[in-house]
Write a protein that holds these residues in place. Structure first.
Motif, PDB file in Angstrom:
ATOM      1  N   VAL A  21       0.869  -1.177   0.000  1.00  0.00           N
ATOM      2  CA  VAL A  21       0.000   0.000   0.000  1.00  0.00           C
ATOM      3  C   VAL A  21       0.902   1.222   0.000  1.00  0.00           C
ATOM      4  N   CYS A  22       0.647   2.148  -0.925  1.00  0.00           N
ATOM      5  CA  CYS A  22       1.525   3.299  -1.123  1.00  0.00           C
ATOM      6  C   CYS A  22       0.758   4.605  -0.973  1.00  0.00           C
ATOM      7  N   GLU A  23       1.399   5.557  -0.345  1.00  0.00           N
ATOM      8  CA  GLU A  23       0.915   6.932  -0.375  1.00  0.00           C
ATOM      9  C   GLU A  23       1.486   7.617  -1.618  1.00  0.00           C
ATOM     10  N   PRO A  24       0.801   8.629  -2.146  1.00  0.00           N
ATOM     11  CA  PRO A  24       1.285   9.274  -3.371  1.00  0.00           C
ATOM     12  C   PRO A  24       2.662   9.893  -3.237  1.00  0.00           C
ATOM     13  N   GLY A  25       3.118  10.151  -2.016  1.00  0.00           N
ATOM     14  CA  GLY A  25       4.460  10.678  -1.811  1.00  0.00           C
ATOM     15  C   GLY A  25       5.545   9.748  -2.311  1.00  0.00           C
ATOM     16  N   ILE A  26       5.189   8.488  -2.570  1.00  0.00           N
ATOM     17  CA  ILE A  26       6.177   7.534  -3.066  1.00  0.00           C
ATOM     18  C   ILE A  26       6.692   7.945  -4.442  1.00  0.00           C
ATOM     19  N   PHE A  27       5.895   8.678  -5.198  1.00  0.00           N
ATOM     20  CA  PHE A  27       6.327   9.111  -6.534  1.00  0.00           C
ATOM     21  C   PHE A  27       7.547  10.027  -6.472  1.00  0.00           C
ATOM     22  N   ASP A  28       7.743  10.714  -5.341  1.00  0.00           N
ATOM     23  CA  ASP A  28       8.887  11.616  -5.196  1.00  0.00           C
ATOM     24  C   ASP A  28      10.219  10.856  -5.181  1.00  0.00           C
ATOM     25  N   TYR A  29      10.180   9.553  -4.998  1.00  0.00           N
ATOM     26  CA  TYR A  29      11.394   8.740  -4.929  1.00  0.00           C
ATOM     27  C   TYR A  29      11.724   8.074  -6.271  1.00  0.00           C
ATOM     28  N   LEU A  30      10.887   8.336  -7.270  1.00  0.00           N
ATOM     29  CA  LEU A  30      11.046   7.680  -8.574  1.00  0.00           C
ATOM     30  C   LEU A  30      11.535   8.695  -9.591  1.00  0.00           C
ATOM     31  N   GLU A  31      12.739   8.484 -10.134  1.00  0.00           N
ATOM     32  CA  GLU A  31      13.382   9.504 -10.959  1.00  0.00           C
ATOM     33  C   GLU A  31      13.143   9.331 -12.455  1.00  0.00           C
ATOM     34  N   GLY A  32      13.032   8.121 -12.956  1.00  0.00           N
ATOM     35  CA  GLY A  32      12.883   7.937 -14.396  1.00  0.00           C
ATOM     36  C   GLY A  32      12.705   6.473 -14.737  1.00  0.00           C
ATOM     37  N   ASP A  33      12.720   6.161 -16.026  1.00  0.00           N
ATOM     38  CA  ASP A  33      12.459   4.797 -16.481  1.00  0.00           C
ATOM     39  C   ASP A  33      13.471   3.784 -15.963  1.00  0.00           C
ATOM     40  N   ALA A  34      14.688   4.230 -15.683  1.00  0.00           N
ATOM     41  CA  ALA A  34      15.733   3.308 -15.233  1.00  0.00           C
ATOM     42  C   ALA A  34      15.664   3.007 -13.734  1.00  0.00           C
ATOM     43  N   THR A  35      14.724   3.613 -13.032  1.00  0.00           N
ATOM     44  CA  THR A  35      14.622   3.430 -11.585  1.00  0.00           C
ATOM     45  C   THR A  35      14.054   2.055 -11.254  1.00  0.00           C
ATOM     46  N   VAL A  36      14.794   1.301 -10.482  1.00  0.00           N
ATOM     47  CA  VAL A  36      14.327   0.002  -9.981  1.00  0.00           C
ATOM     48  C   VAL A  36      13.715   0.247  -8.603  1.00  0.00           C
ATOM     49  N   PHE A  37      12.429   0.049  -8.475  1.00  0.00           N
ATOM     50  CA  PHE A  37      11.724   0.372  -7.239  1.00  0.00           C
ATOM     51  C   PHE A  37      12.322  -0.335  -6.034  1.00  0.00           C
ATOM     52  N   GLU A  38      12.764  -1.574  -6.233  1.00  0.00           N
ATOM     53  CA  GLU A  38      13.256  -2.393  -5.132  1.00  0.00           C
ATOM     54  C   GLU A  38      14.681  -2.051  -4.711  1.00  0.00           C
ATOM     55  N   LYS A  39      15.313  -1.122  -5.387  1.00  0.00           N
ATOM     56  CA  LYS A  39      16.672  -0.717  -5.020  1.00  0.00           C
ATOM     57  C   LYS A  39      16.648   0.639  -4.301  1.00  0.00           C
ATOM     58  N   THR A  40      17.150   1.692  -4.928  1.00  0.00           N
ATOM     59  CA  THR A  40      17.295   2.985  -4.245  1.00  0.00           C
ATOM     60  C   THR A  40      16.011   3.510  -3.619  1.00  0.00           C
ATOM     61  N   PRO A  41      14.857   3.518  -4.321  1.00  0.00           N
ATOM     62  CA  PRO A  41      13.650   4.076  -3.689  1.00  0.00           C
ATOM     63  C   PRO A  41      13.271   3.373  -2.389  1.00  0.00           C
ATOM     64  N   MET A  42      13.192   2.038  -2.413  1.00  0.00           N
ATOM     65  CA  MET A  42      12.799   1.334  -1.195  1.00  0.00           C
ATOM     66  C   MET A  42      13.860   1.441  -0.110  1.00  0.00           C
ATOM     67  N   MET A  43      15.123   1.453  -0.509  1.00  0.00           N
ATOM     68  CA  MET A  43      16.188   1.617   0.478  1.00  0.00           C
ATOM     69  C   MET A  43      16.095   2.981   1.158  1.00  0.00           C
ATOM     70  N   ARG A  44      15.824   4.019   0.375  1.00  0.00           N
ATOM     71  CA  ARG A  44      15.683   5.371   0.936  1.00  0.00           C
ATOM     72  C   ARG A  44      14.475   5.464   1.851  1.00  0.00           C
ATOM     73  N   VAL A  45      13.337   4.930   1.403  1.00  0.00           N
ATOM     74  CA  VAL A  45      12.119   4.985   2.205  1.00  0.00           C
ATOM     75  C   VAL A  45      12.333   4.262   3.542  1.00  0.00           C
ATOM     76  N   ALA A  46      12.999   3.102   3.491  1.00  0.00           N
ATOM     77  CA  ALA A  46      13.274   2.356   4.723  1.00  0.00           C
ATOM     78  C   ALA A  46      14.209   3.138   5.642  1.00  0.00           C
ATOM     79  N   ALA A  47      15.262   3.720   5.056  1.00  0.00           N
ATOM     80  CA  ALA A  47      16.241   4.467   5.847  1.00  0.00           C
ATOM     81  C   ALA A  47      15.609   5.673   6.525  1.00  0.00           C
TER      82      ALA A  47
END
Length: 258
Positions: A192-218
């Motif tokens: 379940v995602c809040e719309p703020g999750i889009f702020d962690y997605l930079e472009g087509d090459a973004t792998v959700f399970e890498k930098t975005p999820m790592m940042r959100v967890a941190a």
């Protein structure tokens, strides 16, 4: 609330069938696993879907366009101008938007591309190749209770997925790649995602399970909904046959609907 389903990858680990169709369209009991996932959500009253398509996306679109043909008896009357009569028409209470999110776009990029269809609302998110008997109503209730950006359903399994480090309050403190020694809780989708999750997605090459999820967890913004029931992905022919056998035997734990 909309349900976003990632269904655009190549499915290279199950290439025996995925060279012909997208992996979410590979059938369990003569219906695509995508249909099984949607039926799970629909059982809990979630009937508006956004499908993140890519590889062979036209097959997904054509399947939904011909849904009545797949689920009903049909008469083709060639004596009356190629008339088609659909008998015992069965309609799901679904609104389905299939979005071509690109052939080589990564998971984060696919999510980013469907933002216009989600807007600034909370949304569900899962993968198009995994089924579960997770209680989605309780998942949403848990998400609303903590007020964080992201809730991830977690299961305990020794598979090829990212490992979640979870503290005593169910807050995910880190997300990292799996190592051989791990036997920890893994990401099972059903998020379940809040719309703020889009702020962690930079472009087509973004792998959700890498930098975005790592940042959100941190940042302390990711929580774990621990699921101890059934969950199974379909990442290989062996796993497909396992799900097929469960369905054929009438003992499919993910079939929560009538």
């Amino acid at each position: 609330m909309k349900v976003v389903i990632l269904a655009g990858g190549y499915g290279t680990r199950i290439s025996e069938e995925s060279h012909l169709k997208p992996k979410p369209m590979i059938e369990i009991g003569e219906m695509p696993i995508l249909w099984h996932i949607m039926k799970e959500y629909s059982h809990y009253g979630f009937n508006e879907f956004v499908i993140c398509a890519g590889y062979k996306q036209h097959i997904i679109k054509e399947w939904f366009a011909d849904y009545f043909l797949h689920t009903s008896d049909v008469t083709f009357d060639f004596t009356d101008g190629d008339k088609v009569i659909v008998h015992q028409k069965h309609a799901e209470p679904w609104k389905v938007t299939v979005v071509d999110t690109g052939l080589d776009t990564m998971t984060g990029g696919r999510i980013r591309r469907i933002r216009p269809y989600v807007g600034d609302e909370t949304f569900m998110l899962t993968y198009g190749d995994g089924v579960s008997d997770v209680d989605i109503a309780k998942l949403l209730e848990f998400h609303k209770s903590h007020g964080k950006l992201l809730t991830v359903t977690t299961v305990s399994a020794a598979q090829r997925f990212g490992i979640l480090e979870i503290d005593g309050s169910d807050r995910i403190t880190a997300f990292r790649e799996k190592e051989d020694r791990d036997g920890s809780m893994i990401n099972a989708g059903f998020m379940v995602c809040e719309p703020g999750i889009f702020d962690y997605l930079e472009g087509d090459a973004t792998v959700f399970e890498k930098t975005p999820m790592m940042r959100v967890a941190a940042e302390g913004q990711m929580m774990a909904f621990r699921h101890y029931g059934f969950w199974q992905c379909m990442d290989s022919q062996r796993e497909k046959k396992l799900l097929e056998s469960m369905w054929a035997s009438g003992n499919a734990p993910w079939k929560t609907w009538e």
